[in-house]
Every structure is written in structure tokens, then in C-alpha cells.
Enzyme design. Structure first.
Site, PDB file in Angstrom:
ATOM      1  N   GLU B  31      42.595  53.583  23.559  1.00 40.24           N
ATOM      2  CA  GLU B  31      42.239  53.326  24.958  1.00 40.24           C
ATOM      3  C   GLU B  31      41.131  54.281  25.355  1.00 40.24           C
ATOM      4  OE1 GLU B  31      42.899  51.179  27.573  1.00 40.24           O
ATOM      5  OE2 GLU B  31      41.415  52.486  28.526  1.00 40.24           O
ATOM      6  N   ILE B  47      51.084  39.456  40.927  1.00 37.04           N
ATOM      7  CA  ILE B  47      51.905  38.258  41.114  1.00 37.04           C
ATOM      8  C   ILE B  47      52.473  37.812  39.765  1.00 37.04           C
ATOM      9  CG2 ILE B  47      51.882  35.832  41.862  1.00 37.04           C
ATOM     10  CD1 ILE B  47      51.257  37.766  44.114  1.00 37.04           C
ATOM     11  N   HIS B  49      53.159  34.622  38.551  1.00 36.47           N
ATOM     12  CA  HIS B  49      52.912  33.235  38.950  1.00 36.47           C
ATOM     13  C   HIS B  49      53.987  32.297  38.408  1.00 36.47           C
ATOM     14  CE1 HIS B  49      48.926  33.880  40.689  1.00 36.47           C
ATOM     15  NE2 HIS B  49      48.773  34.807  39.751  1.00 36.47           N
ATOM     16  N   LYS B 249      42.142  30.502  42.556  1.00 33.96           N
ATOM     17  CA  LYS B 249      43.292  30.122  43.360  1.00 33.96           C
ATOM     18  C   LYS B 249      43.067  30.304  44.854  1.00 33.96           C
ATOM     19  CE  LYS B 249      46.702  31.186  39.828  1.00 33.96           C
ATOM     20  NZ  LYS B 249      46.037  32.247  39.040  1.00 33.96           N
ATOM     21  N   ARG B 310      38.254  40.352  36.530  1.00 30.18           N
ATOM     22  CA  ARG B 310      39.006  39.464  35.652  1.00 30.18           C
ATOM     23  C   ARG B 310      38.122  39.117  34.462  1.00 30.18           C
ATOM     24  NH1 ARG B 310      39.886  35.861  40.804  1.00 30.18           N
ATOM     25  NH2 ARG B 310      38.494  37.441  41.620  1.00 30.18           N
ATOM     26  N   GLU B 338      42.396  36.304  31.886  1.00 33.00           N
ATOM     27  CA  GLU B 338      42.270  36.367  33.339  1.00 33.00           C
ATOM     28  C   GLU B 338      43.603  35.933  33.932  1.00 33.00           C
ATOM     29  OE1 GLU B 338      39.275  33.522  34.507  1.00 33.00           O
ATOM     30  OE2 GLU B 338      39.822  32.177  32.893  1.00 33.00           O
ATOM     31  N   SER B 339      43.642  35.675  35.215  1.00 31.44           N
ATOM     32  CA  SER B 339      44.884  35.227  35.824  1.00 31.44           C
ATOM     33  C   SER B 339      45.375  33.979  35.112  1.00 31.44           C
ATOM     34  CB  SER B 339      44.636  34.908  37.301  1.00 31.44           C
ATOM     35  OG  SER B 339      45.811  34.452  37.895  1.00 31.44           O
ATOM     36  N   CYS B 403      53.966  60.072  53.261  1.00 35.37           N
ATOM     37  CA  CYS B 403      53.863  58.653  53.646  1.00 35.37           C
ATOM     38  C   CYS B 403      54.769  57.774  52.791  1.00 35.37           C
ATOM     39  CB  CYS B 403      52.427  58.171  53.535  1.00 35.37           C
ATOM     40  SG  CYS B 403      51.251  59.114  54.528  1.00 35.37           S
ATOM     41  N   CYS B 438      48.045  57.561  54.641  1.00 29.90           N
ATOM     42  CA  CYS B 438      47.021  58.615  54.753  1.00 29.90           C
ATOM     43  C   CYS B 438      46.151  58.659  53.502  1.00 29.90           C
ATOM     44  CB  CYS B 438      47.626  59.978  55.086  1.00 29.90           C
ATOM     45  SG  CYS B 438      48.024  61.023  53.679  1.00 29.90           S
TER      46      CYS B 438
END
Lengths: 121, 479, 437
Positions: B31, B47, B49, B249, B310, B338-339, B403, B438
Site C-alpha cells: 500500500e 452504502i 446496496h 445513481k 470512483r 466503482e459502485s 463532539c 467541531c
């Protein structure tokens, strides 16, 4: 004849005050709404002074630095020199508010004092 | 020579690595960034999906529905937040009903369960804040929301404890075919491996094209998002899509699994593979388009905006590119993800691993441990759990991020666990410190201090993410 | 644990409130402070200019704080440091009856859940609470500044902490967005400690800061201030490399063609403060959208009985002196409440802020319950010259105060007299407005 513009800091109005000078003599002051404007500009022209606040290093304390200030205002053109004079100073904790950090900083006759308590750890 | 090199520690690379870890291979993940989850995986809709978007018969369709189905069990196994909140596709025009119908049929063909079209009345009862202009919607109760960071990190940690080696800050520069495998040149030295798996996100075409004559092209497609305060996190409870346009989408409005409200993404094809900047036009466009879906979008509650890329593949069949390159034996692509790549990842990991097994047979490891425990979460814990944690370690009572209510105990855990955080973003994604309203204004100096202390570094060495992103530039009065 | 009074926050507001409460007879009280020391944000505000109003002296932030810390220690007010309040709720009816034999005692009690390293997690039951949590800065995200998200973007207060508490520099080449006082002060601080502040950009046609700060923090060091300008893009992937500044039109929208790229490694944001009312929200306190703080009456009491608010959590102040003054009133009123001296409301007269007055604190006033005088604090919405502040009773102007200058950055105040209110027959409504000549 030389012309200079100032923003008066006396109140929120912030008058733009124009000054005409010849050498060290003030020839005219215009634009001020009240006498404070004239006083302010005169002082700024002849002897501008500022309180300086900065930091000094601390060893063995709860914080690595302590805040400091000049106890009275010093000439504006000495601000930079004053901060430089603080550069090499290292205090040992504990430091108390009011402790003198530098006496007569840059020959101004004004002391620099600590403005925060830093406890020993 | 090692057995398998995986390029890229995004959600796809980590999901593959975790599946590979089930077998007797020596696996190394390379990486280029300083942490896992630093590319596309860190900036997307989060998401899971349902699976009605993809064209039936594609890998996208298959892996989406499979991946969605795996989420509950995986979330229990790897302890990351996932919620099946359901999703809705809004139709604003009676004339568009056939599009809803087509989506429904497509979804049913893909094997999406419980899918149905609902009328305005039911829609409004499910989602009172949905736009008055919506006439009907496709309702997919199996749609879900997931934390993309914690999913990726969980997969990576679990892979790591099962023996996968992660080399971070290691950028692949060159891949060459050698006898029996590949030589991979990185910024940190040369490795040789029997198998290379290319999960490099927007850069996957670059690596593919180093070994294959069947050239691949990936276009970075930028998507901008706005994230809103938890105060308005319940504006909608389901993920609200609009009928798809040719750019994808459309804009969605969704609660996140952590309780914020998320709006996005835009879709813009760009040339810059690192172009994750937001734009004024993009953000204005988002608000405009999202306002079609819900009444009185609380646009003033935005706490941050971000953009992700993406990896859009230029292919005929509009599908992922997964599998062995025809002219490069032992080189496997997981490209153009991608998605709905995030949803697909768990299924994709299994799918690709099965292919690798055919190429390089290996036995299953008996000691594979499929479970991973996440960082304790004081904000979500109940009273009893909080008390127990504090008794165990009083640092769980020391709040660093006010927070999001993140304690020093959680931050210490994030640093010291396998593949622990070394950067502020690493802490943020693992614990949520600095993700609140914040935006790290109060907690970042303290987090930097803790990182420096625990990693035995100076504060000046601590960065936001990669090298060059350090926060401090020196000491006072140095100049 | 049970307490008569819990003060949430040990900054200037909490300290002054606690001292006043104790001096007015409340002995069973405690200050809860999340930081390691009392004083709040004053600890990092090492510049001078504090306390002119209260002490007729020019103190630095830590010195000003120390005066109140000393007082709190002398009064032997207990403080819990490093302690976070994580929840604030009203005691439920069922708990009230089950939990206490003296049901009346517990009526209206507040439950404050706190957490710290030494004592763990527990709940304090309090008869009265003073909210003094302060405020936070508006972040880059809330400001919707487009561009990349590299390191080097700080709120001015975060940078102030790095410099003034740690002696560390968060950057070398600085652009500051926002000319509020914190931004101006930081321009000078960064310069004095060795950074190069290239520009202060201000979206509005006027600065939100004090004239004195513009002169002494910018002009003294030759730092340019560009009004009607904002940051429209941030460049740099790991670290800020440049920001693009553009002029804005009267609707604050950037004017195309005026963009100027400024090379820098740091962007400081000083674009407004937001009261931190998340705990107030948990309790369901009624909020004023104009201040982002609770709506309070003349006793600085919120709509929740026994819950008072003061300082920057109530509304953002310009001078700490006013915070102390307001907080002392909150402490005094909380004491009166606990001693049963804060008589029930007999008729609260609403104060309406109209025609250029953005808000007032308090939002209503009970002539029977008020003291001989009542300070009403407010801010105006834009810059006015030679205007007047008018106070009207039932629409009739009862006083008009000439103001040579009014600006949103400066808090204003007018003192109402009990006698005036009582003498006005059938008083239903008080109005504050700006009249332009």
C-alpha cells in the site's frame, strides 16, 4: 510637508485621521470627531508604545512554555528586539505570575514578567 | 519468492487479503499510503446496496447481491457497524414509472429480496421528510449502510492477525514478468511473487498495462459529498436515491451508520488521479439535487465536505474487471471497482480467491481465526459496558474528543492494535475522534500529543496522513 | 452524589458564576471542568486587553483567569478537573418518587452524568445547574470552503493552543480568513513567534474585530487586510500549498476574475463562534436561533426551571469582562432560586429584537422578579453610523440612545429600570430597535 493617515482606536467609530507633519512638527490634524483622536494620533506620531506579550521556554513544568508580558508599554520599534531577547531564556518550573523574566528589556527600563503559573512536575 | 502480492489496501484489497488468509499462502499487501483505506474506500456513500442497479448477468449484479447478503454475518464476525436501514428510489414523474418498473424487474432478476414499488402514501408514512413531488418509489428493505472505514480496517486487521503482511508507505513502481511469477519493484525494495493481485483502485489500469497487452483504461470519476450534523441525522431513516441518470445513481440522501446525514455524490469524470478536491459548483449542485428528494434539506448543518474518486473502467459491458489477465498468468485484476464496490467487497474476496486457488492450489489453514473484536466504543456503550470498560482501564473515562465522545482509552487501543493508527486520520477513522461538529478543532492537539507519546516520536513528526502532512512546522522564535 | 448547584464549565463564566453563588449563600456546589486546569480558553489567550472594565487594569488572559481562580479557591468551591459531563437530563417522574423519600426535594432535579479518570462514571443529582460550557469555532467544513483537505488548515483557536500552550508553530506562511479578534490576535502572535502572515481576508465589508486590534495586530506589522474577500479554493494534497482568494459581491458571492492565488502552508480560520449547547439540547432547553444559545429570562434562567446559562454558551461575547458580569448574575439568581427567593413568574414581558437588533439577552423580563435594574445585552446585524438604539414599550418609544457607531462585532447593552417598567400601565411588550438618522 508629509501626510499620514491613522485609524483612531479610541472607540468603535474608528475615525480616519489625517495628519500633516513637517519634520517633527505636527502641522494639522483632520478627520477626528473628538479630541481623543488628536491625542491618539499625536502619541502614535511622536512616541508609539505597545505592551508586548510572548512566550518563554520552561523546563520541568506542566507546560513547556510560559506566557510573559512587558509590565508597561515599550516603544513600538523595540517589539521585535524584545521578543528576540526572550528567545534564549529558559526558566525552571515552578513559575509564578509576576515572576520577573527579564529586567529592563532592551534598555527600555521595563521588565518582562510571567503571566501564568506553571507548576513543577 | 512469496506466494501472493496484493497491490492496494482499500476495501477490495483488504477483503481479498482476508480471504487469502484462509489458505496456506504467504501473502503480502503493498500500500503506497501510510494506512489502509486511504483511497476510494475512504470517500464514498457507505452504502450496502440492495443490488437492483446492476445489469443482470454481470459480475456487478452477482457480487452485489451476494455481498449485501453477507453483511450481517460479517459485521457480527468482524465487529464493524452495519445497519439494514432499507433504501428507496424516488420517482418524481408519472411518466418515469416504467423506469421504476424496470429497476424492480432488474432487481428481481438479480435476486434482490423483498423488493417492491410503493405509492406516495406509503412512502410518506415511511419517510415523512421525503419530497412532496415524489409520486412513487422502489423500496428495497435489504439496502443497508455500513462504515466504509471500519469495514476496511476490520478486514485488514483480521487478515493481519491471520498472517498477511501489510507493507504500508510502499508504492509499486514496476511489475515485470519473470519465470514462475512477477518481480515487483517498490519504493522500498524489490519483491518477487508467484501471483500478483491488482486491487489498486484508480491506478489499477497502470499496473494491469505493465504486464498485459489487453490494455485497460480507468477514468477517475469524482464524487463530492456533504456530511451533516448528527442533529439532522434522522432527517430520513432510509437511503433515498433518485431514479438513475446517465451519470450514475443520482444524488442520494442517507443517514450514515454513525448517525450523520450524508448527501452526495456528484459525478464528474476527471483526469487527475488525485483530484479529491471539492468545488463550489459541486457542493451547490449537490444541495440543489438533494433538495429534490427531501423537504427542506438542512443544508446549513453541513459539518464537512469531501470528494472521492470512483475507478470507472472504460469497458463495453459496464462491468468490473475481475480475474486473471488472459496474457499474464498469475496476474489477477480486481479493477474498475466503482459502485457498488464497497458492497461487493466481501463476495469479491471469495470469488477471486477461488480463482487464485485454481491457479495456485493451497490447503486451508486450520488456525484461521475469522473473528475480530473492534475498538470499544464509549459513545455507543450502555451504562454497564461503560462501567466495565472504565474499571478495566480508567483511560476510558478520559474524554479527548468531546463532539463524538471518544476517550483516550479508545485512542490508545487504535494505536496499539494490529495495523494500528499512526496518523490523525488513522485515529479519526478508527475511533471517530475529530469527526464531529467541531471537526477536530479541540481534540487534534491532544490526539497529536497522544500519538507522539505512544509512538515515541516528536509531535512535529505526526501528520494528518501521508508523509508531508505533518501539522507542526517548528518551534516558536526559530526564525 | 447530590448537590444543590452544579456549574458546568470552569472557564471565566463558570468561575464567576460559582463565586457569586457561594457568596450568596450556596455552600453545596461544584464546578465541573473538562480541562486539566481552570480558566478555560483564557489560558491560551496570552495577549493583553482583558479586565479593563472589571479591574481597570490591562491583564492578559491567564492573569484575568487567575483572579477568579484565586477567588474560587479562597471560597473553597470544589472543582472537578479533567471531568467531562456526558449527559444532562431532567430526573424522570418515576425515579423521583422511587429514589427519594423527600419527593419534594427531588422535584425538578437534574441528573448530570460525569466521567473522569479518578472516579469513573457517575451521576450527580442537582437542584440547580448553571450552563457555562463556552463556545467552539466554526470549522472549514461548516464554512463550505472548497478545495483539497490537506494538513495546515486550523481554526485560529487550535493554532493559538499549539503556539501559546505548547510553543509549537503550526505553519510558516500564513493566510487568515476572518478578521474577528481571534484572527487578528493570531496574526500578531504568529508574526512575533516567527511566521510570515501574508494576508487577512474578510468576507464582510467591515472587520468583526476591534479597531485597536486592526491597528496593533495588523498595521504595526504591515499585514494587509482585504475586506469583501474570501477563500475560494485550497490547494495542496498533503500540506496546504496555496489558497485562492477572491473578491465577493454584495451577496457574498465570489466575483469571477478576481481570484488571486497566494502561496502559503497554512490557512487559519477565524469565522465566528458557536455556543456549545449539545448538553442543553439533551435537556430539551428552548433555544434562540439568533444566538444559538438558550432563551433566558431576566434571571438568566432557561425555560427549564433551575437551569441557568451565562457566558459564551448563552451568546458570544466580545469582552470577557461582560462574561464575568453576566455569570455573576447567573450565580446570584441560582442562589436565589435555591433559597426560594426567585419568586414564580407573575407575568413575563417579552423583549423583541427588531429593525437591526439581532437578538437580546434576556428575551423576556418579569418586572416583579427583576432587580432594581436589568442589563439587556444585544448585538446589531450590520454597521451603522450616527444611529440610535430605541427602546419601546407597547410600541411607544420610551428611550432613544444615540450611537455614533454600531457594529455586529461589538456587544451593546442598555439598562432597564424596574421603576420604569412598573410605572408603564399595561406593559405587554418591550422592543429594541435601531433607528437610522
Amino acid at each position: 510637508m508629509e501626510k499620514k493617515e491613522f485609524v483612531c482606536i479610541g472607540c468603535p467609530l474608528g475615525c480616519n485621521v489625517a495628519v500633516e507633519t513637517e519634520g517633527k512638527d505636527i502641522k494639522s490634524i483632520t478627520g477626528n470627531t473628538c479630541p481623543r483622536g488628536a491625542d491618539y494620533v499625536t502619541k502614535e506620531l511622536t512616541d508609539p508604545r505597545r505592551i508586548v506579550t510572548s512566550l518563554v521556554r520552561v523546563k520541568g513544568g506542566e507546560l513547556p512554555v510560559v506566557s510573559v508580558k512587558t509590565v508597561a508599554d515599550i516603544p513600538r520599534d523595540k517589539i521585535g528586539e524584545c521578543v528576540k531577547a526572550l528567545k534564549e531564556i529558559v526558566l525552571q518550573a515552578p513559575v509564578c505570575i509576576g515572576d520577573v523574566v527579564v529586567e529592563n528589556v532592551c534598555g527600555t527600563g521595563v521588565n518582562v514578567i510571567a503571566t501564568k503559573n506553571v507548576e513543577k512536575v | 519468492m512469496t506466494d501472493i502480492i496484493v497491490i492496494g489496501a482499500g476495501v477490495t484489497g483488504c477483503a481479498i487479503a482476508r480471504e487469502l488468509a484462509r489458505y496456506d499462502w504467504k501473502v503480502t499487501v503493498l500500500e503506497r499510503a501510510s494506512d489502509v483505506c486511504e483511497g476510494t474506500s475512504k470517500a464514498n456513500s457507505g452504502i450496502a446496496h440492495a443490488g437492483f442497479d446492476a445489469v443482470p448477468g454481470t459480475l456487478k449484479a452477482k457480487l452485489n447481491v451476494e455481498g449485501n447478503g453477507m453483511m450481517d454475518a460479517l459485521s457480527a464476525e468482524l465487529d464493524f457497524p452495519f445497519k439494514r436501514n432499507g433504501s428507496l428510489v424516488l420517482c418524481f414523474d408519472e411518466g418515469d414509472r416504467h423506469k421504476l418498473q424496470k429497476l424492480l424487474e432488474q432487481g428481481l432478476k438479480n435476486g434482490v429480496k423483498e423488493l417492491r414499488i410503493i405509492e406516495k402514501e406509503e412512502l410518506k408514512s415511511l419517510e415523512p421528510n421525503v419530497s412532496e413531488d415524489a409520486v412513487a418509489a422502489l423500496y428495497a428493505p435489504t439496502g443497508g449502510i455500513v462504515c466504509p472505514f471500519l469495514l476496511t480496517i476490520a478486514l485488514a486487521e483480521n487478515a493481519a492477525v491471520n498472517g498477511v503482511e501489510f507493507r504500508l508507505n510502499t508504492e509499486v513502481q514496476k511489475i515485470e514478468k519473470i519465470s514462475g511469477g512477477y518481480r515487483v519493484t517498490t519504493g522500498q525494495g524489490v519483491l518477487e511473487s508467484r501471483v500478483v493481485i491488482n486491487a489498486a483502485g484508480v491506478y489499477a489500469d497502470r499496473f494491469h498495462n505493465m504486464v498485459s497487452e489487453n490494455k485497460l483504461r480507468i477514468i477517475p470519476r469524482k464524487g463530492e459529498y456533504c456530511l451533516m450534523d448528527k442533529k439532522v441525522g434522522n432527517w430520513v431513516t432510509r437511503t433515498i436515491f433518485q431514479l438513475p441518470t446517465k451519470y450514475g445513481k443520482g444524488v442520494l440522501v442517507t443517514p450514515t451508520v454513525h448517525g450523520n446525514l450524508l448527501v452526495g455524490p456528484t459525478a464528474e469524470d476527471i483526469d487527475d488521479y488525485e483530484g479529491v478536491n471539492t468545488t463550489r459548483e459541486g457542493m451547490e449542485d449537490l444541495v440543489k439535487r438533494a433538495s429534490l428528494s427531501v423537504e427542506e434539506l438542512p443544508a446549513r448543518q453541513v459539518i464537512t465536505s469531501f470528494a472521492g474518486l470512483r475507478a470507472h473502467p472504460v469497458t463495453e459491458q459496464e462491468d468490473f474487471v475481475i480475474g486473471q489477465a488472459e496474457d499474464a498468468p498469475g496476474f489477477f485484476d480486481a479493477a474498475g471497482i466503482e459502485s457498488p464496490g464497497l458492497t461487493c467487497a466481501p463476495a469479491l474476496g471469495k470469488y477471486l480467491t477461488a480463482q487464485v486457488l485454481e491457479y495456485l492450489p493451497a490447503g486451508a489453514r486450520k488456525d484461521f481465526n475469522a473473528t475480530r473484536k473492534g475498538i470499544p466504543n464509549m459513545a455507543l456503550a450502555d451504562e454497564e459496558e461503560r462501567q466495565r470498560l472504565i474499571r478495566e482501564n480508567p483511560l476510558y473515562a478520559d474524554v479527548v474528543c468531546r463532539c463524538e465522545l471518544v476517550t483516550e482509552g479508545e485512542i490508545m487501543d487504535a494505536i496499539h492494535r494490529p495495523l494500528g493508527a499512526t496518523t490523525l486520520d488513522g485515529i479519526k477513522r478508527r475511533t471517530r475522534a475529530g469527526m464531529g461538529r467541531c471537526q477536530a478543532g479541540f481534540c487534534s492537539p491532544r490526539t497529536v500529543e497522544i500519538l507522539a507519546r505512544e509512538l515515541d516520536k516528536d509531535m512535529a513528526e505526526i501528520g494528518k496522513n501521508d508523509k508531508g502532512s505533518e501539522f507542526l512546522t517548528g518551534r516558536m522564535k526559530e526564525n | 452524589m447530590k448537590k444543590d448547584l452544579v456549574i458546568i464549565g470552569g472557564g471565566p463564566a463558570g468561575l464567576a458564576a460559582a463565586a457569586a453563588a457561594k457568596e450568596n449563600g450556596v455552600d453545596d456546589l461544584v464546578i465541573i471542568e473538562r480541562d486539566a486546569r481552570l480558566g478555560g480558553i483564557l489560558n491560551q489567550c496570552i495577549h493583553n486587553g482583558f479586565g479593563l472594565h472589571t479591574f481597570q487594569e490591562e491583564l492578559t488572559g491567564p492573569e484575568y483567569a487567575e483572579r477568579y481562580i484565586k477567588k474560587v479557591l479562597e471560597l473553597e468551591i470544589p472543582c472537578k478537573l479533567n471531568t467531562m459531563v456526558i449527559d444532562l437530563t431532567q430526573m424522570s417522574e418515576s425515579k423521583k418518587n422511587a429514589g427519594s423519600s423527600k419527593a419534594n426535594d427531588a422535584a425538578g432535579s437534574k441528573l448530570i452524568t460525569v466521567m473522569n479518570r479518578q472516579e469513573g462514571l457517575y451521576t450527580i443529582e442537582a437542584k440547580a445547574v448553571i450552563l457555562a460550557m463556552g463556545c467552539r469555532e466554526r470549522s472549514r467544513g461548516a464554512l463550505n470552503i472548497p478545495g483539497y483537505r490537506p494538513a495546515g488548515i486550523y481554526s485560529a483557536g487550535t493554532a493559538q493552543r499549539y503556539v501559546n500552550m505548547e510553543g509549537r508553530m503550526p505553519g510558516r506562511e500564513i493566510v487568515i480568513l476572518g478578521s474577528g479578534d481571534i484572527g487578528l490576535i493570531m496574526a500578531r502572535r504568529m508574526t512575533l513567534e516567527g511566521a510570515n502572515v501574508k494576508l487577512v481576508a474578510e468576507l464582510m465589508p467591515y472587520s468583526g474585530g476591534l479597531k485597536r486590534n486592526i491597528v496593533q495586530c495588523l498595521d504595526d506589522f504591515g499585514i494587509p487586510l482585504k475586506l469583501n474577500h474570501t477563500v475560494v479554493d485550497i490547494k495542496g494534497k498533503e500540506r496546504v500549498e496555496a489558497v485562492v482568494v477572491a473578491q465577493v459581491d454584495e451577496n457574498s458571492r465570489p466575483i469571477s476574475g478576481t481570484e488571486e492565488e497566494i502561496t502559503c502552508d497554512t490557512l487559519l480560520l477565524s469565522c465566528g463562534l458557536i455556543p456549545e449547547n449539545e448538553l442543553s439540547g439533551n435537556l430539551g432547553v428552548d433555544m434562540n436561533p439568533a444566538t444559538n444559545g438558550p432563551r433566558v429570562n431576566e434571571s438568566l434562567e432557561t425555560d427549564k426551571e433551575g437551569v441557568f446559562a451565562c457566558g459564551n454558551v448563552l451568546h458570544v461575547h466580545d469582552l470577557v469582562d461582560y462574561v464575568s458580569e453576566e455569570a455573576a448574575q447567573a450565580g446570584k439568581c441560582a442562589a436565589a432560586y435555591l433559597q426560594g427567593r426567585l419568586a414564580g413568574a407573575k407575568g413575563e414581558i417579552p423583549i423583541r429584537a427588531v429593525n437591526g437588533v439581532r437578538y437580546t439577552v434576556p428575551v423576556c423580563i418579569d418586572p416583579h422578579r427583576m432587580g432594581e435594574t436589568q442589563v439587556v445585552r444585544f448585538r446589531v446585524g450590520s454597521v451603522y453610523k450616527d444611529a440610535a438604539i430605541e427602546v419601546s414599550f407597547n410600541g411607544k418609544v420610551v428611550s432613544s440612545r444615540k450611537k455614533r457607531a454600531l457594529a455586529p462585532g461589538e456587544m451593546e447593552q442598555i439598562i432597564l429600570k424596574k421603576s420604569e417598567l412598573e410605572q408603564f400601565q399595561g406593559l405587554r411588550e418591550i422592543t429594541f430597535s435601531v433607528r437610522q438618522s
